[in-house]
Structure formats: C-alpha cells, structure tokens
Design an enzyme around this catalytic site. Structure first.
Site, PDB file in Angstrom:
ATOM      1  N   ASP A 147     -75.317 -13.879 -26.043  1.00 34.03           N
ATOM      2  CA  ASP A 147     -76.391 -14.586 -26.752  1.00 34.03           C
ATOM      3  C   ASP A 147     -77.555 -14.819 -25.792  1.00 34.03           C
ATOM      4  O   ASP A 147     -77.417 -15.536 -24.800  1.00 34.03           O
ATOM      5  CB  ASP A 147     -75.810 -15.929 -27.240  1.00 34.03           C
ATOM      6  CG  ASP A 147     -76.838 -16.784 -27.947  1.00 34.03           C
ATOM      7  OD1 ASP A 147     -76.446 -17.793 -28.545  1.00 34.03           O
ATOM      8  OD2 ASP A 147     -78.043 -16.444 -27.898  1.00 34.03           O
ATOM      9  N   ILE A 148     -78.673 -14.233 -26.080  1.00 35.05           N
ATOM     10  CA  ILE A 148     -79.844 -14.290 -25.171  1.00 35.05           C
ATOM     11  C   ILE A 148     -80.321 -15.722 -24.959  1.00 35.05           C
ATOM     12  O   ILE A 148     -80.913 -16.034 -23.907  1.00 35.05           O
ATOM     13  CB  ILE A 148     -80.981 -13.390 -25.715  1.00 35.05           C
ATOM     14  CG1 ILE A 148     -81.979 -13.026 -24.603  1.00 35.05           C
ATOM     15  CG2 ILE A 148     -81.685 -14.031 -26.915  1.00 35.05           C
ATOM     16  CD1 ILE A 148     -82.949 -11.915 -24.972  1.00 35.05           C
ATOM     17  N   ASN A 197     -91.727 -11.708 -35.770  1.00 29.38           N
ATOM     18  CA  ASN A 197     -92.534 -11.006 -36.773  1.00 29.38           C
ATOM     19  C   ASN A 197     -93.988 -11.407 -36.539  1.00 29.38           C
ATOM     20  O   ASN A 197     -94.283 -12.270 -35.712  1.00 29.38           O
ATOM     21  CB  ASN A 197     -92.080 -11.371 -38.204  1.00 29.38           C
ATOM     22  CG  ASN A 197     -92.122 -12.857 -38.442  1.00 29.38           C
ATOM     23  OD1 ASN A 197     -93.144 -13.498 -38.210  1.00 29.38           O
ATOM     24  ND2 ASN A 197     -91.002 -13.419 -38.844  1.00 29.38           N
ATOM     25  N   GLY A 203     -82.127 -13.522 -37.475  1.00 30.36           N
ATOM     26  CA  GLY A 203     -81.698 -12.798 -36.262  1.00 30.36           C
ATOM     27  C   GLY A 203     -81.938 -13.549 -34.967  1.00 30.36           C
ATOM     28  O   GLY A 203     -81.780 -14.771 -34.883  1.00 30.36           O
ATOM     29  N   VAL A 204     -82.353 -12.793 -33.962  1.00 28.48           N
ATOM     30  CA  VAL A 204     -82.550 -13.420 -32.639  1.00 28.48           C
ATOM     31  C   VAL A 204     -83.721 -14.407 -32.685  1.00 28.48           C
ATOM     32  O   VAL A 204     -83.720 -15.432 -31.986  1.00 28.48           O
ATOM     33  CB  VAL A 204     -82.753 -12.333 -31.552  1.00 28.48           C
ATOM     34  CG1 VAL A 204     -84.097 -11.625 -31.677  1.00 28.48           C
ATOM     35  CG2 VAL A 204     -82.579 -12.909 -30.156  1.00 28.48           C
ATOM     36  N   ASP A 205     -84.688 -14.147 -33.553  1.00 34.69           N
ATOM     37  CA  ASP A 205     -85.843 -15.066 -33.731  1.00 34.69           C
ATOM     38  C   ASP A 205     -85.326 -16.449 -34.148  1.00 34.69           C
ATOM     39  O   ASP A 205     -85.695 -17.480 -33.572  1.00 34.69           O
ATOM     40  CB  ASP A 205     -86.755 -14.471 -34.809  1.00 34.69           C
ATOM     41  CG  ASP A 205     -88.147 -15.091 -34.821  1.00 34.69           C
ATOM     42  OD1 ASP A 205     -88.935 -14.722 -35.711  1.00 34.69           O
ATOM     43  OD2 ASP A 205     -88.430 -15.947 -33.962  1.00 34.69           O
ATOM     44  N   GLY A 236     -82.218  -4.637 -35.579  1.00 33.72           N
ATOM     45  CA  GLY A 236     -81.488  -5.453 -36.570  1.00 33.72           C
ATOM     46  C   GLY A 236     -82.161  -5.323 -37.918  1.00 33.72           C
ATOM     47  O   GLY A 236     -82.161  -4.258 -38.543  1.00 33.72           O
ATOM     48  N   TYR A 290     -85.114  -4.902 -38.690  1.00 39.60           N
ATOM     49  CA  TYR A 290     -86.158  -3.863 -38.780  1.00 39.60           C
ATOM     50  C   TYR A 290     -85.603  -2.443 -38.775  1.00 39.60           C
ATOM     51  O   TYR A 290     -86.357  -1.474 -38.851  1.00 39.60           O
ATOM     52  CB  TYR A 290     -87.190  -4.062 -37.666  1.00 39.60           C
ATOM     53  CG  TYR A 290     -88.206  -5.174 -37.967  1.00 39.60           C
ATOM     54  CD1 TYR A 290     -88.137  -5.917 -39.151  1.00 39.60           C
ATOM     55  CD2 TYR A 290     -89.226  -5.459 -37.089  1.00 39.60           C
ATOM     56  CE1 TYR A 290     -89.048  -6.921 -39.415  1.00 39.60           C
ATOM     57  CE2 TYR A 290     -90.162  -6.469 -37.341  1.00 39.60           C
ATOM     58  CZ  TYR A 290     -90.059  -7.193 -38.522  1.00 39.60           C
ATOM     59  OH  TYR A 290     -90.967  -8.181 -38.797  1.00 39.60           O
TER      60      TYR A 290
HETATM   61  N1  APR Z   1     -78.898 -12.864 -28.684  1.00 41.42           N
HETATM   62  C1  APR Z   1     -79.133 -11.549 -28.420  1.00 41.42           C
HETATM   63  N2  APR Z   1     -79.338 -10.626 -29.370  1.00 41.42           N
HETATM   64  C2  APR Z   1     -79.294 -11.050 -30.665  1.00 41.42           C
HETATM   65  C3  APR Z   1     -79.064 -12.401 -31.024  1.00 41.42           C
HETATM   66  C4  APR Z   1     -78.862 -13.317 -29.968  1.00 41.42           C
HETATM   67  N3  APR Z   1     -78.631 -14.627 -30.201  1.00 41.42           N
HETATM   68  N4  APR Z   1     -79.092 -12.483 -32.389  1.00 41.42           N
HETATM   69  C5  APR Z   1     -79.316 -11.242 -32.853  1.00 41.42           C
HETATM   70  N5  APR Z   1     -79.426 -10.375 -31.830  1.00 41.42           N
HETATM   71  C6  APR Z   1     -79.654  -8.927 -31.859  1.00 41.42           C
HETATM   72  C7  APR Z   1     -79.277  -8.198 -33.111  1.00 41.42           C
HETATM   73  O1  APR Z   1     -77.893  -7.921 -33.135  1.00 41.42           O
HETATM   74  C8  APR Z   1     -80.117  -6.929 -32.949  1.00 41.42           C
HETATM   75  O2  APR Z   1     -79.426  -6.001 -32.119  1.00 41.42           O
HETATM   76  O3  APR Z   1     -81.047  -8.723 -31.732  1.00 41.42           O
HETATM   77  C9  APR Z   1     -81.360  -7.410 -32.187  1.00 41.42           C
HETATM   78  C10 APR Z   1     -82.627  -7.476 -33.014  1.00 41.42           C
HETATM   79  O4  APR Z   1     -82.291  -7.841 -34.346  1.00 41.42           O
HETATM   80  P1  APR Z   1     -83.205  -8.861 -35.207  1.00 41.42           P
HETATM   81  O5  APR Z   1     -83.074 -10.214 -34.641  1.00 41.42           O
HETATM   82  O6  APR Z   1     -82.856  -8.655 -36.631  1.00 41.42           O
HETATM   83  O7  APR Z   1     -84.705  -8.388 -34.905  1.00 41.42           O
HETATM   84  P2  APR Z   1     -85.507  -7.132 -35.480  1.00 41.42           P
HETATM   85  O8  APR Z   1     -84.642  -6.036 -35.928  1.00 41.42           O
HETATM   86  O9  APR Z   1     -86.542  -6.859 -34.433  1.00 41.42           O
HETATM   87  O10 APR Z   1     -86.201  -7.718 -36.789  1.00 41.42           O
HETATM   88  C11 APR Z   1     -87.228  -8.691 -36.616  1.00 41.42           C
HETATM   89  O11 APR Z   1     -86.124 -10.206 -38.068  1.00 41.42           O
HETATM   90  O12 APR Z   1     -85.431 -12.284 -37.486  1.00 41.42           O
HETATM   91  C12 APR Z   1     -86.431 -11.600 -38.106  1.00 41.42           C
HETATM   92  O13 APR Z   1     -88.366 -12.943 -37.742  1.00 41.42           O
HETATM   93  C13 APR Z   1     -87.736 -11.729 -37.374  1.00 41.42           C
HETATM   94  O14 APR Z   1     -88.962 -10.720 -39.131  1.00 41.42           O
HETATM   95  C14 APR Z   1     -88.440 -10.506 -37.844  1.00 41.42           C
HETATM   96  C15 APR Z   1     -87.330  -9.477 -37.898  1.00 41.42           C
END
Ligand code: APR
Length: 189
Positions: A8-9, A22, A30-32, A123, A125
């Site tokens: 977990d980052i 975004n 997701g990670v956001d 994720g 996207y």
């Molecule tokens: N720590 C590390 N990596 C994580 C965590 C975490 N806590 N949570 C999720 N991830 C990973 C996911 O497994 C994926 O491999 O982060 C990567 C990116 O996934 P997303 O978070 O879905 O991001 P992204 O694909 O870039 O989509 C961005 O998603 O959350 C929304 O607001 C964000 O609209 C934007 C979109």
C-alpha cells in the site's frame, strides 16, 4: 536507484508518493481514494486550492501537481493524471510517459530524494499492466541516466566533487498486487 515494493503506497515513508488522480484532482477511487483517506481532509483542501487551468480541470492528463502529504508518512503527494486507455493508438503511451517524466521533475524541483509510483492508469483507466510498466521503467531509467550525466558534467566543469545539487534519487515502483510486482521484476532483471 530503482526498487520494487509490493503493498500500500500510503504506508511508504518516502519524500513523495505519486497519486493516480483525475483531472478534477479532488479524490476518487483506487489509489486516489486510499491516499485521500490516509492523508486526511487537509489534502482535499489543498487540492481545492490548486488553480483550475480550465473549468473542472486542475491537472490535465500527463501533467503533475504537488501538495503536502499531511497525515501521510510521505512529505509530499505528487498528483498526476494518466490517460484512459482506449487502444494505444490515441496518444496514451505518450501521455503515460509524460506522467512519469513530469512527476520526477516536480519531485527533484522540490528537493525529493525518494519517490514512489503506483502503477498509473492500470486500474480504473484500463491500461494494460505490462505495456504501462515498460513505459514506466523506460522513463525512470532515462531520467536517472540523464540526471547522472548532468552531475558528471557539473563535476567536470566545476572541477569539484559531484555537485550537491544532484543527490541520488531513489525511485520505488509500488505494486498493489504480486502480479504487478512480478511484471516489474522481469523488466528490471
Ligand atoms: N497502493 C498502491 N497501489 C494501489 C493502491 C494502494 N493503496 N490502491 C490501488 N492501487 C493500484 C491499483 O491496483 C492499480 O494497479 O494503483 C493502480 C492504479 O489504479 P487506479 O487507482 O484505479 O488508478 P487509474 O487506473 O490511474 O485510474 C485513475 O481512478 O481512482 C480514480 O480518481 C481516480 O479517476 C481516477 C482514476
């Protein structure tokens, strides 16, 4: 130096963690979502203060913005917006590469000596993990090589020990899944 971490980052005590945000830059899933939850409400307030470049857009795709990390162990959060993957023929690779370059540049401009990236765009996207990882590794290696060369030139020109302006930068690829970590391990071996 490049490292791979699975986990977990939001738990990483580095100078900067990168958020896969975004364009509105006010949180999401997701990670956001994880980063905003861990950083606390001050992060939302800080994002709200980031000026919109056009209605509803604080950070255009491919660019990066920096805020404090607040309750996170990381000092800063670098918000970047990856491309939504369609078919790889609509500029997605170039935009994803720009996310890494701009995040690294912003980190070094702010004196960071360690930065952790999630797997941006892979994720929600929908970017294929392997193709995204190849771009990530290429851009990070290019950046580190360029930085080392600049330090060498500075050393030669000044005739002094390596200029302190280019301390080493540790880059961590933080993969949430073991599958993701395996992809990076193969690319970096
Ligand atoms: N720590 C590390 N990596 C994580 C965590 C975490 N806590 N949570 C999720 N991830 C990973 C996911 O497994 C994926 O491999 O982060 C990567 C990116 O996934 P997303 O978070 O879905 O991001 P992204 O694909 O870039 O989509 C961005 O998603 O959350 C929304 O607001 C964000 O609209 C934007 C979109």
């Amino acid at each position: 130096m490049i490292k791979i971490v699975q986990g977990d980052i939001t738990t990483l005590a580095v100078d900067a963690i990168v958020n896969a945000a975004n364009q509105v830059m006010l949180g999401g899933g997701g990670v956001d979502g994880a980063i905003h939850r861990a950083a606390g409400p001050e992060l939302y307030e800080a994002c709200l203060k980031v000026p919109e470049v056009r209605p509803g857009v604080r950070c255009p795709t491919g660019e990066a913005r920096i805020t404090p990390g607040f309750r996170l162990p990381a000092k800063f959060v670098i918000h970047t917006v990856g491309p939504v993957y369609r078919d790889g023929q609509h500029g997605e690779p170039e935009k994803l590469a720009a996310c890494y370059r701009n995040s690294l540049a912003l980190a070094t401009e702010n004196g960071c000596t360690s930065i952790a990236f999630p797997c941006i765009s892979t994720g929600i996207y929908g970017y294929p993990k392997e193709a995204a990882a190849q771009i990530a590794v290429r851009e990070v290696e290019n950046f580190l090589t360029q930085r080392f060369r600049e330090a060498e030139v500075a050393e030669v020109e000044s005739g002094r020990a390596r200029s302190p302006s280019a301390p080493p930068l540790e880059v961590i690829f933080c993969c949430f899944s073991s599958h993701g970590a395996t992809i990076y391990e193969k690319l970096l071996s």
